[in-house]
Design a protein around this motif. Structure first.
Motif, PDB file in Angstrom:
ATOM      1  N   UNK A 159      14.819 -54.111  -9.224  1.00  0.00           N
ATOM      2  CA  UNK A 159      15.254 -52.832  -8.669  1.00  0.00           C
ATOM      3  C   UNK A 159      15.221 -51.709  -9.694  1.00  0.00           C
ATOM      4  N   UNK A 160      15.281 -52.057 -10.956  1.00  0.00           N
ATOM      5  CA  UNK A 160      15.316 -51.057 -12.016  1.00  0.00           C
ATOM      6  C   UNK A 160      14.448 -51.544 -13.159  1.00  0.00           C
ATOM      7  N   UNK A 161      13.627 -50.664 -13.683  1.00  0.00           N
ATOM      8  CA  UNK A 161      12.803 -50.979 -14.849  1.00  0.00           C
ATOM      9  C   UNK A 161      13.139 -49.986 -15.947  1.00  0.00           C
ATOM     10  N   UNK A 162      13.538 -50.507 -17.075  1.00  0.00           N
ATOM     11  CA  UNK A 162      13.860 -49.674 -18.236  1.00  0.00           C
ATOM     12  C   UNK A 162      12.859 -49.996 -19.337  1.00  0.00           C
ATOM     13  N   UNK A 163      12.265 -48.975 -19.885  1.00  0.00           N
ATOM     14  CA  UNK A 163      11.298 -49.152 -20.969  1.00  0.00           C
ATOM     15  C   UNK A 163      11.973 -48.695 -22.255  1.00  0.00           C
ATOM     16  N   UNK A 164      12.041 -49.574 -23.213  1.00  0.00           N
ATOM     17  CA  UNK A 164      12.673 -49.224 -24.482  1.00  0.00           C
ATOM     18  C   UNK A 164      11.896 -49.879 -25.611  1.00  0.00           C
ATOM     19  N   UNK A 165      12.092 -49.392 -26.802  1.00  0.00           N
ATOM     20  CA  UNK A 165      11.420 -49.954 -27.962  1.00  0.00           C
ATOM     21  C   UNK A 165      11.662 -49.096 -29.186  1.00  0.00           C
ATOM     22  N   UNK A 166      11.188 -49.563 -30.286  1.00  0.00           N
ATOM     23  CA  UNK A 166      11.344 -48.839 -31.552  1.00  0.00           C
ATOM     24  C   UNK A 166      10.594 -47.520 -31.510  1.00  0.00           C
ATOM     25  N   UNK A 167      11.039 -46.553 -32.304  1.00  0.00           N
ATOM     26  CA  UNK A 167      10.324 -45.281 -32.369  1.00  0.00           C
ATOM     27  C   UNK A 167       8.867 -45.480 -32.796  1.00  0.00           C
ATOM     28  N   UNK A 168       7.978 -44.752 -32.142  1.00  0.00           N
ATOM     29  CA  UNK A 168       6.582 -44.765 -32.543  1.00  0.00           C
ATOM     30  C   UNK A 168       5.717 -45.848 -31.935  1.00  0.00           C
ATOM     31  N   UNK A 169       6.265 -46.661 -31.025  1.00  0.00           N
ATOM     32  CA  UNK A 169       5.448 -47.738 -30.453  1.00  0.00           C
ATOM     33  C   UNK A 169       4.620 -47.292 -29.253  1.00  0.00           C
ATOM     34  N   UNK A 170       4.852 -46.050 -28.772  1.00  0.00           N
ATOM     35  CA  UNK A 170       4.010 -45.522 -27.696  1.00  0.00           C
ATOM     36  C   UNK A 170       4.667 -45.470 -26.326  1.00  0.00           C
ATOM     37  N   UNK A 171       5.975 -45.530 -26.277  1.00  0.00           N
ATOM     38  CA  UNK A 171       6.671 -45.479 -24.991  1.00  0.00           C
ATOM     39  C   UNK A 171       6.381 -44.179 -24.254  1.00  0.00           C
ATOM     40  N   UNK A 172       6.525 -43.063 -24.946  1.00  0.00           N
ATOM     41  CA  UNK A 172       6.331 -41.756 -24.317  1.00  0.00           C
ATOM     42  C   UNK A 172       4.908 -41.578 -23.814  1.00  0.00           C
ATOM     43  N   UNK A 173       3.932 -41.997 -24.589  1.00  0.00           N
ATOM     44  CA  UNK A 173       2.546 -41.840 -24.138  1.00  0.00           C
ATOM     45  C   UNK A 173       2.241 -42.771 -22.971  1.00  0.00           C
ATOM     46  N   UNK A 174       2.796 -43.970 -22.985  1.00  0.00           N
ATOM     47  CA  UNK A 174       2.601 -44.897 -21.865  1.00  0.00           C
ATOM     48  C   UNK A 174       3.168 -44.297 -20.581  1.00  0.00           C
ATOM     49  N   UNK A 175       4.325 -43.676 -20.685  1.00  0.00           N
ATOM     50  CA  UNK A 175       4.942 -43.069 -19.507  1.00  0.00           C
ATOM     51  C   UNK A 175       4.252 -41.771 -19.116  1.00  0.00           C
ATOM     52  N   UNK A 176       4.147 -40.846 -20.050  1.00  0.00           N
ATOM     53  CA  UNK A 176       3.643 -39.512 -19.736  1.00  0.00           C
ATOM     54  C   UNK A 176       2.191 -39.473 -19.321  1.00  0.00           C
ATOM     55  N   UNK A 177       1.360 -40.246 -19.974  1.00  0.00           N
ATOM     56  CA  UNK A 177      -0.076 -40.205 -19.682  1.00  0.00           C
ATOM     57  C   UNK A 177      -0.520 -41.339 -18.773  1.00  0.00           C
ATOM     58  N   UNK A 178       0.380 -42.280 -18.503  1.00  0.00           N
ATOM     59  CA  UNK A 178      -0.037 -43.429 -17.697  1.00  0.00           C
ATOM     60  C   UNK A 178       0.827 -43.667 -16.477  1.00  0.00           C
ATOM     61  N   UNK A 179       2.000 -44.195 -16.686  1.00  0.00           N
ATOM     62  CA  UNK A 179       2.819 -44.684 -15.581  1.00  0.00           C
ATOM     63  C   UNK A 179       3.331 -43.587 -14.654  1.00  0.00           C
ATOM     64  N   UNK A 180       3.920 -42.532 -15.186  1.00  0.00           N
ATOM     65  CA  UNK A 180       4.506 -41.504 -14.322  1.00  0.00           C
ATOM     66  C   UNK A 180       3.473 -40.824 -13.421  1.00  0.00           C
ATOM     67  N   UNK A 181       2.308 -40.415 -13.933  1.00  0.00           N
ATOM     68  CA  UNK A 181       1.309 -39.822 -13.028  1.00  0.00           C
ATOM     69  C   UNK A 181       0.847 -40.797 -11.934  1.00  0.00           C
ATOM     70  N   UNK A 182       0.695 -42.064 -12.278  1.00  0.00           N
ATOM     71  CA  UNK A 182       0.275 -43.053 -11.281  1.00  0.00           C
ATOM     72  C   UNK A 182       1.350 -43.215 -10.212  1.00  0.00           C
ATOM     73  N   UNK A 183       2.613 -43.306 -10.623  1.00  0.00           N
ATOM     74  CA  UNK A 183       3.701 -43.474  -9.662  1.00  0.00           C
ATOM     75  C   UNK A 183       3.853 -42.267  -8.740  1.00  0.00           C
ATOM     76  N   UNK A 184       3.590 -41.079  -9.261  1.00  0.00           N
ATOM     77  CA  UNK A 184       3.718 -39.879  -8.437  1.00  0.00           C
ATOM     78  C   UNK A 184       2.585 -39.760  -7.425  1.00  0.00           C
ATOM     79  N   UNK A 185       1.442 -40.390  -7.709  1.00  0.00           N
ATOM     80  CA  UNK A 185       0.276 -40.262  -6.836  1.00  0.00           C
ATOM     81  C   UNK A 185       0.039 -41.481  -5.953  1.00  0.00           C
ATOM     82  N   UNK A 186       0.611 -42.618  -6.323  1.00  0.00           N
ATOM     83  CA  UNK A 186       0.314 -43.862  -5.621  1.00  0.00           C
ATOM     84  C   UNK A 186       1.565 -44.421  -4.970  1.00  0.00           C
ATOM     85  N   UNK A 187       1.588 -44.480  -3.636  1.00  0.00           N
ATOM     86  CA  UNK A 187       2.762 -45.080  -2.999  1.00  0.00           C
ATOM     87  C   UNK A 187       2.833 -46.584  -3.288  1.00  0.00           C
ATOM     88  N   UNK A 188       4.033 -47.066  -3.486  1.00  0.00           N
ATOM     89  CA  UNK A 188       4.269 -48.494  -3.682  1.00  0.00           C
ATOM     90  C   UNK A 188       4.769 -49.025  -2.348  1.00  0.00           C
TER      91      UNK A 188
END
Length: 85
Positions: free
Chosen positions: A20-49
């Motif tokens: 029901x909930x997915x939390x993405x966490x990790x050490x600074x600099x591992x690419x969390x923000x880029x994974x979300x901003x350039x990958x996951x969030x745009x896909x989720x906003x455009x693709x119905x689940x």
């Protein structure tokens, strides 16, 4: 690529009704923000689940994160309900 594999794994997890909930966490600099901003969030906003309603929220603060999460959730919920009207 590892980033594409990470994105596919996240989409699979989010599409599942087991989580029901997915939390993405990790050490600074591992690419969390880029994974979300350039990958996951745009896909989720455009693709119905099909299995659920998905409300993507990104909180990037560590001090008082719960308050920031609640504010971001309220904002995303209002935007989503306005889109559906």
């Amino acid at each position: 690529s590892p980033r594409k594999r990470d994105l596919e794994n996240l989409l699979e997890r989010i599409s599942s009704t087991q989580h029901k909930l997915t939390i993405i966490h990790g050490s600074p600099g591992v690419g969390k923000s880029s994974l979300l901003g350039a990958g996951l969030l745009p896909v989720l906003k455009q693709t119905p689940i099909e299995a659920r309603v998905v409300l993507p929220i990104c909180v990037q603060v560590y001090i008082d994160w719960l308050r920031e999460f609640i504010k971001a959730y309220k904002k995303a919920y209002i935007e989503e309900t306005q889109i559906q009207e």
